[in-house]
Design a protein around this motif. Structure first.
Motif, mmCIF file in Angstrom:
data_model
loop_
_atom_site.group_PDB
_atom_site.id
_atom_site.type_symbol
_atom_site.label_atom_id
_atom_site.label_comp_id
_atom_site.label_asym_id
_atom_site.label_seq_id
_atom_site.Cartn_x
_atom_site.Cartn_y
_atom_site.Cartn_z
ATOM 1 N N ASP A 49 -26.774 21.851 3.153
ATOM 2 C CA ASP A 49 -26.739 22.305 4.544
ATOM 3 C C ASP A 49 -25.554 23.196 4.885
ATOM 4 O OD1 ASP A 49 -29.098 21.200 5.397
ATOM 5 O OD2 ASP A 49 -28.196 19.328 6.098
ATOM 6 N N ASP A 50 -24.458 23.096 4.140
ATOM 7 C CA ASP A 50 -23.273 23.844 4.548
ATOM 8 C C ASP A 50 -23.454 25.337 4.275
ATOM 9 O OD1 ASP A 50 -20.190 23.226 5.284
ATOM 10 O OD2 ASP A 50 -20.365 25.030 4.061
ATOM 11 N N PRO B 277 -21.727 18.362 0.993
ATOM 12 C CA PRO B 277 -20.665 18.724 1.943
ATOM 13 C C PRO B 277 -19.314 18.199 1.488
ATOM 14 C CG PRO B 277 -21.988 16.912 2.798
ATOM 15 C CD PRO B 277 -22.695 17.398 1.564
ATOM 16 N N ASN C 162 -16.250 21.923 9.852
ATOM 17 C CA ASN C 162 -16.521 23.348 10.089
ATOM 18 C C ASN C 162 -15.980 24.133 8.898
ATOM 19 O OD1 ASN C 162 -17.143 25.792 11.214
ATOM 20 N ND2 ASN C 162 -15.998 25.477 13.104
ATOM 21 N N LEU C 163 -16.656 24.016 7.765
ATOM 22 C CA LEU C 163 -16.130 24.561 6.515
ATOM 23 C C LEU C 163 -16.026 26.090 6.536
ATOM 24 C CD1 LEU C 163 -15.227 22.775 4.207
ATOM 25 C CD2 LEU C 163 -17.315 23.359 2.982
#
Length: 349
Positions: free
Chosen positions: A25-26, A143, A184-185
């Motif tokens: 997802d990231d 993640p 919040n990568l």
């Protein structure tokens, strides 16, 4: 064939396979992994690129199959990307992906890249995903969780020639950055790049980092529940404040907290006559959540859990507009009291 994300670059240097599948997802991790595959493909002569985005049940899979099996008109080799944002290709898509995987395996002039979100366990066992994995390379993009974030930040700094101070001072700096960018990568990557623009290569001290890194953290109610079980009151306080500032619905935050409280009570009750690992398996509590429950349940008493259930019921009314004489009338203050009470009891002693 599954390849860990950390080993993808080394794998690409050894040679390309005709089919790659990325799932996670990231957006930053998926973008970087896809960019690495695209760069390796271009270096091997895959200069023509065709992109398909699967949207809706009536998507025309025949065009994807035609592209995957066709020779390029304008280049010796081509790159075909198939993006499935929903992660659910449907019946026709399932059959098409299985066929695509079979065709891709024997088609060296075409490199196929399939991009997917995070997939659940049932999907990972499905026929279409098994075909992609069996005929190509799959990369799971997990993640970066909060405990791993300082190390991830340190690696990114090192890649641009920078590092924090040694010892406790450096760990404090990394923890500060992690608190500012948690969840919040992509923004974390941008903040690290900003440090590279503001300061020369070498050592960064806390004052430099503090003055440069913005608070770009994004919080998730379910990550809040994890922090509660981990017994991290400062992080819980910060996450609750962040969720409130972001406009998150108190009802959703309460639901995430109360689900874990109910699960703790259910596990503790069932564990009175069975081994704890057996109870957790029966109640389908697996993975990182299982480890948290194994740590928390033995130190919690059943009457305490029963009181938390009652407290959760009270807070449920407060977030829906009801008042209680023994509790704050403000929903967020009530959530703070509930979350921190559970958190402090779950803290390691």
């Amino acid at each position: 064939m599954q390849v860990p994300a950390s080993q993808l670059q080394a794998h690409l240097q050894r040679g390309l396979r005709p089919l790659y599948t990325l799932h996670g997802d990231d957006p930053l991790l998926q973008q970087e992994a896809a960019d690495a595959i695209r760069a390796a493909a271009r270096a091997q002569g895959h200069t023509e690129r065709t992109v398909f985005t699967v949207a809706g049940a009536h998507f025309d899979w025949s065009a994807v199959l035609a592209a995957g099996g066709a020779l390029s008109l304008f280049a010796d080799k081509q790159l075909v990307e198939v993006r499935i944002p929903s992660g659910k290709p449907g019946k026709d898509g399932s059959q098409a992906l299985q066929r695509l995987a079979e065709v891709a395996a024997g088609h060296d002039s075409t490199l196929t890249l399939v991009l997917l979100p995070r997939l659940d366990a049932a999907t990972l066992k499905g026929a279409w995903f098994a075909a992609l994995d069996g005929h190509g390379v799959t990369v799971r993009l997990d993640p970066v969780e909060r405990p791993q974030l300082p190390g991830w930040i340190a690696q990114r700094l090192q890649a641009q020639g920078q590092h924090v101070q040694a010892g406790e001072a450096g760990q404090r700096t990394l923890a500060f950055v992690a608190d500012r960018v948690e969840g919040n990568l992509l923004a974390a990557h941008q903040e690290i790049q900003k440090l590279g623009l503001l300061y020369p290569p070498g050592e960064l001290d806390f004052a430099q980092v503090e003055s440069a890194v913005l608070n770009v953290a994004r919080y998730d109610p379910f990550k809040l529940a994890e922090a509660v079980l981990d017994g991290q009151p400062a992080r819980v306080q910060r996450m609750l404040d962040g969720l409130q500032a972001e406009g998150e619905a108190p009802v959703l935050v309460h639901w995430a907290l109360s689900e874990d409280i109910r699960a703790l009570h259910k596990v503790k009750t069932a564990a009175a006559g069975k081994p704890l690992p057996m109870v957790l398996r029966e109640l389908r509590i697996w993975g990182p959540r299982e480890k948290r429950f194994e740590r928390a349940v033995p130190r919690l008493a059943l009457p305490q859990l029963a009181q938390w259930l009652q407290d959760a019921h009270t807070v449920d009314g407060i977030v829906k507009g009801l008042k209680h004489p023994a509790w704050p009338h403000d929903p967020w203050q009530a959530l703070h009291r509930l979350a921190l009470g559970v958190c402090q009891a779950c803290a390691l002693r």
